[in-house]
Design an enzyme around this catalytic site. Structure first.
Site, mmCIF file in Angstrom:
data_model
loop_
_atom_site.group_PDB
_atom_site.id
_atom_site.type_symbol
_atom_site.label_atom_id
_atom_site.label_comp_id
_atom_site.label_asym_id
_atom_site.label_seq_id
_atom_site.Cartn_x
_atom_site.Cartn_y
_atom_site.Cartn_z
ATOM 1 C CB SER A 3 -8.237 0.773 3.024
ATOM 2 O OG SER A 3 -8.606 1.814 3.892
ATOM 3 C CD GLU B 292 -1.800 -6.352 4.639
ATOM 4 O OE1 GLU B 292 -1.792 -5.171 5.006
ATOM 5 O OE2 GLU B 292 -1.777 -6.690 3.417
ATOM 6 C CG HIS C 112 -4.047 -3.115 3.004
ATOM 7 N ND1 HIS C 112 -2.896 -3.036 3.759
ATOM 8 C CD2 HIS C 112 -4.385 -1.842 2.682
ATOM 9 C CE1 HIS C 112 -2.550 -1.757 3.904
ATOM 10 N NE2 HIS C 112 -3.431 -1.024 3.257
ATOM 11 C CB CYS D 110 -0.990 -0.033 1.165
ATOM 12 S SG CYS D 110 -2.388 1.116 0.914
ATOM 13 C CE LYS E 46 -9.935 4.744 2.896
ATOM 14 N NZ LYS E 46 -10.179 4.700 4.354
ATOM 15 N NE ARG F 47 -9.824 4.900 11.260
ATOM 16 C CZ ARG F 47 -8.956 4.422 10.364
ATOM 17 N NH1 ARG F 47 -7.933 3.673 10.761
ATOM 18 N NH2 ARG F 47 -9.126 4.661 9.068
#
Length: 305
Positions: A192, A237, A235, A142, A163, A249
């Protein structure tokens, strides 16, 4: 297939409960083989979570994998207990004279900042330069991928209007490449990020190949022709709930954030997200360790150059 980590590291208990083969250092000493030495420069704010995610996939290896966790000296994480950092992490100065079969440079929540304004940018540049002669293969994730493409090839990132956030379809550009061997024609991966890199800018660099991309998320896996530098813009992972936690969040902070695409069944946040990328993550991390490192790294690790 074991991964070699301290028994006290939280990931040891987490992965053991998932029936993943982890090996403590005492047992590993009784085996007469050379482990792959992998360093992880963890730039993520929630370091323990990032450790668990990466170590889960690095466990799928043909031999022992010995992990060294690294943190920056020029910036100390505010979201990880200092006791954990002091016990399990090293600074770059402590390993600069060592060689590693592999290095992972993670993402970081600083993507909208200019690289030069990041507190640890000079330190990261030193590490990336060091990696060229002291690490056999480096995997960048990323923001780590964007930073490395900027440092090594002067490829600039671009701020996105919206985004890229969710789980997206990807396709393979080159079927016979080792890193993507075994992936389905269409596979999924989470993203992300608020920034992107241009396909055209990458294609201008003769040393780079684009192995995978997405119509919605853009370029995904880039690799140098010698397989010693790998850049993944998403990502693989991530855990099942990582995107959910990021979404909640940001909502709690009052930030404008769209629901992650292709993530919650029926786009209902009360529904448990379905993991559609675990198999692809296992393949990519396993191929990196096996084909990009294990099959080619010198047995005498000091011969890496």
């Amino acid at each position: 297939m074991p991964i070699k980590i301290p028994k006290e590291l939280p990931a040891f208990t987490v992965l053991s409960k998932e029936n993943i083969f982890v090996m403590n250092i005492e047992r590993a000493k009784t085996q007469d083989i050379r482990p792959l030495k992998i360093a992880i420069l963890n730039l993520m704010p929630m370091k323990i979570q990032a450790e668990n995610q990466l170590l889960r996939y690095l466990s799928n290896t043909p031999i022992q994998v010995e992990i060294t966790l690294l943190q920056t000296k020029t910036y100390t994480s505010q979201n990880t207990p200092i006791e954990h950092l002091e016990k399990f992490y090293n600074y770059f100065d402590e390993v600069r004279d060592k060689k590693f079969d592999g290095l992972i440079i993670t993402g970081a929540p600083v993507e909208t900042m200019d690289y030069e304004d990041v507190d640890y940018w000079d330190e990261l540049k030193e590490i990336m330069e060091w990696s060229k002669n002291n690490v056999f293969s480096t995997l960048h994730i990323c923001w780590g991928a964007q930073a490395a493409l900027y440092y090594h090839y002067n490829i600039v990132k671009k701020i996105l209007k919206n985004k890229i956030f969710g789980v997206f379809e990807h396709r393979i550009n080159k079927e016979k490449e080792d890193l993507t061997r075994g992936l389905d024609d269409i596979f999924y991966a989470p993203h992300s990020r608020h920034t992107t890199i241009s396909k055209e800018d990458i294609e201008r660099v003769k040393e780079l190949d684009i192995l995978s991309e997405s119509e919605e998320a853009g370029v995904f896996i880039i690799i140098t022709k010698d397989k010693r530098q790998i850049f993944i813009t998403g990502h693989l992972e991530y855990d099942r709930d990582t995107l959910k936690n990021e979404y909640l969040r940001d909502l709690n902070k009052g930030l404008k954030i769209d629901i992650p695409k292709n993530y919650f069944p029926k786009d209902n946040i009360k529904n448990e997200p379905l993991v559609k990328w675990r198999g692809s993550a296992n393949i990519v991390f396993g191929n990196w360790l096996n084909y990009c490192i294990y099959q080619n790294t010198p047995f005498m690790i000091e011969n890496i150059k």
